[in-house]
Design an enzyme around this catalytic site. Structure first.
Site, PDB file in Angstrom:
ATOM      1  N   ASP A  21       0.829  -1.209   0.000  1.00 18.08           N
ATOM      2  CA  ASP A  21       0.000   0.000   0.000  1.00 18.08           C
ATOM      3  C   ASP A  21       0.866   1.262   0.000  1.00 18.08           C
ATOM      4  OD1 ASP A  21      -2.066  -1.908   0.483  1.00 18.08           O
ATOM      5  OD2 ASP A  21      -1.752  -1.697   2.638  1.00 18.08           O
ATOM      6  N   GLU A 201     -11.462  -0.961  -3.640  1.00 19.95           N
ATOM      7  CA  GLU A 201     -10.747  -0.343  -2.524  1.00 19.95           C
ATOM      8  C   GLU A 201      -9.522   0.383  -3.059  1.00 19.95           C
ATOM      9  OE1 GLU A 201      -9.668  -3.639   0.001  1.00 19.95           O
ATOM     10  OE2 GLU A 201      -7.890  -4.139  -1.201  1.00 19.95           O
TER      11      GLU A 201
END
Length: 319
Positions: A21, A201
Site C-alpha cells: 500500500d 478499494e
C-alpha cells in the site's frame, strides 16, 4: 488492459521491499516522503529524501505506534501522508485488539514543517456528516483537492446478503471531518472485481488534462488483485455519480512475464523532471501459503505514467 510485457531480469527489482500500500508525496520544497503498510501492521513509518530514488535507501522512522487496546490497536493499514495548508495529515485504517476486523479510518495531525520530526496528534476517527458512513469495515481513505474544495474517497463494506466493498465520496468540511453525506461512487460490478471477494478499494487520484483519474484495486489480495479506473471531467459535479465513467476492463493485472503478481493499491507522484510516476505493490510469486493478507512479501514498485490520446499507459521502470 495494461500489462508490462517485458522479460523478468535481475534488474527488475522492487523499489522498496516488504512495503505494501505504498504512498509517496512530494513537498513543495522538493522533498519526497514515503509511507506504507508494514507486514506487522503495528505502526506507521516514514522515509524522506531529496530525490525519488533516494527513498530506496533512506532511513525509516516510526512516527506512530498502535495502541495496546481499544481503537487503533490492530491492523494498522495503508497510511497516506497529505499536506493540507501548512499542516501534515496521516490518514490510515485500524481495528481494535478486541475486534481486529472493526476497521475504521483515523487521522493524525502534525504542524511541524518536517513530518519526520513531529509531534503527531491523534484526531480520532474521521467525522461523518451522516448516520451511516463508517458504520462497518471502512478503509483506504484518500483525499484530493479540486477547484478549491477538498474531497474524501474511501472503501466501505455493506451487506446485502454478501458483504461487498464499495467506493464512496464526500466533500470535506475540514481535514478530519466531512461536510456532505456519502455518495456511492463504484461497486464491484464486473467479474474481475469479484474474484473470491467482491471488492473496490485503494482509490488513488491524479489530475491531468482537465480530468480527474481515480485508480482503485479490486478482488482478493492474491494474484487476482488488479486495478480499475474511474474518471470525471474536473469541471463536473464530483458528487454526482453520473459525472464518473468506469472502465469496463482492468487497467493493470498480473503479468507473469514480468514476475509481478497482484498489482494494486497505488499512489501517484512526479519525479524530479515532472514525469508522472505510479507507485504500487505486487508480489513476485502467486503460490501463497495461508491468508494472502499476512504474506509479508508485497513490495513497492514504480511505473512511469504516459498519456496517449489522454489515456494512462503504464511503463516499467528498471531500477
Amino acid at each position: 488492459m495494461n500489462q508490462f510485457n517485458y522479460k523478468k531480469t535481475p534488474e527488475n527489482v522492487p523499489f522498496i521491499s516488504n512495503r505494501a500500500d505504498p504512498y509517496v508525496t512530494r513537498h513543495d520544497n522538493g522533498t519526497y516522503y514515503f509511507t506504507a503498510s508494514v507486514p506487522e501492521y503495528d505502526r506507521i513509518v516514514l522515509r524522506k529524501s531529496d530525490s525519488l530514488m533516494g527513498l530506496r535507501e533512506a532511513p525509516e522512522k516510526t512516527v506512530w505506534k498502535k495502541h495496546d487496546s481499544g481503537d487503533m490497536s490492530a491492523h494498522i493499514w495503508a497510511p497516506e501522508l497529505h499536506r493540507i495548508g501548512d499542516t501534515w495529515y496521516l490518514y490510515f485504517a485500524a481495528g481494535a485488539a478486541e475486534d481486529v476486523w472493526a476497521i475504521r479510518p483515523y487521522v493524525l495531525e502534525c504542524r511541524a514543517e518536517d513530518p519526520m520530526e513531529g509531534p503527531w496528534q491523534e484526531l480520532g476517527m474521521m467525522e461523518a456528516a451522516d448516520d451511516f458512513s463508517f458504520q462497518d469495515f471502512s478503509l483506504d481513505m484518500t483525499v484530493f483537492a479540486s477547484h478549491g474544495a477538498w474531497y474524501c474517497v474511501w472503501a466501505e463494506k455493506v451487506s446485502v446478503g454478501k458483504k461487498i466493498s464499495n467506493l464512496y465520496i464526500a466533500r470535506m468540511k475540514s481535514p478530519h471531518s466531512l461536510a456532505t453525506k456519502q455518495v456511492l461512487l463504484s461497486s464491484p460490478d464486473y467479474d474481475w472485481e469479484r474474484v473470491d471477494f467482491w471488492v473496490n478499494e485503494g482509490p488513488a487520484v491524479i489530475r491531468r488534462n482537465g480530468r480527474i483519474c481515480m485508480t482503485y484495486s479490486a478482488s482478493a489480495t492474491g494474484a487476482e488483485y488488479c486495478m480499475g479506473l474511474l474518471s470525471a471531467e474536473e469541471d463536473s459535479d464530483l458528487l454526482d455519480p453520473a459525472s464518473w465513467t468506469k472502465e469496463r476492463l482492468p487497467v493493470l493485472v498480473t503479468d507473469e512475464t514480468a514476475g509481478l503478481y497482484g498489482p494494486g493499491h497505488n499512489s501517484f507522484t512526479v519525479d524530479e523532471n515532472g514525469r508522472d510516476i505510479m507507485v504500487f505493490h505486487a508480489r513476485q510469486y502467486d503460490e501463497i501459503s495461508g491468508d494472502p493478507l499476512y504474506d509479508p512479501n508485497r513490495h513497492a514498485y514504480l511505473a512511469g505514467v504516459e498519456w496517449e490520446d489522454g489515456e494512462m499507459v503504464f511503463k516499467p521502470m528498471r531500477l
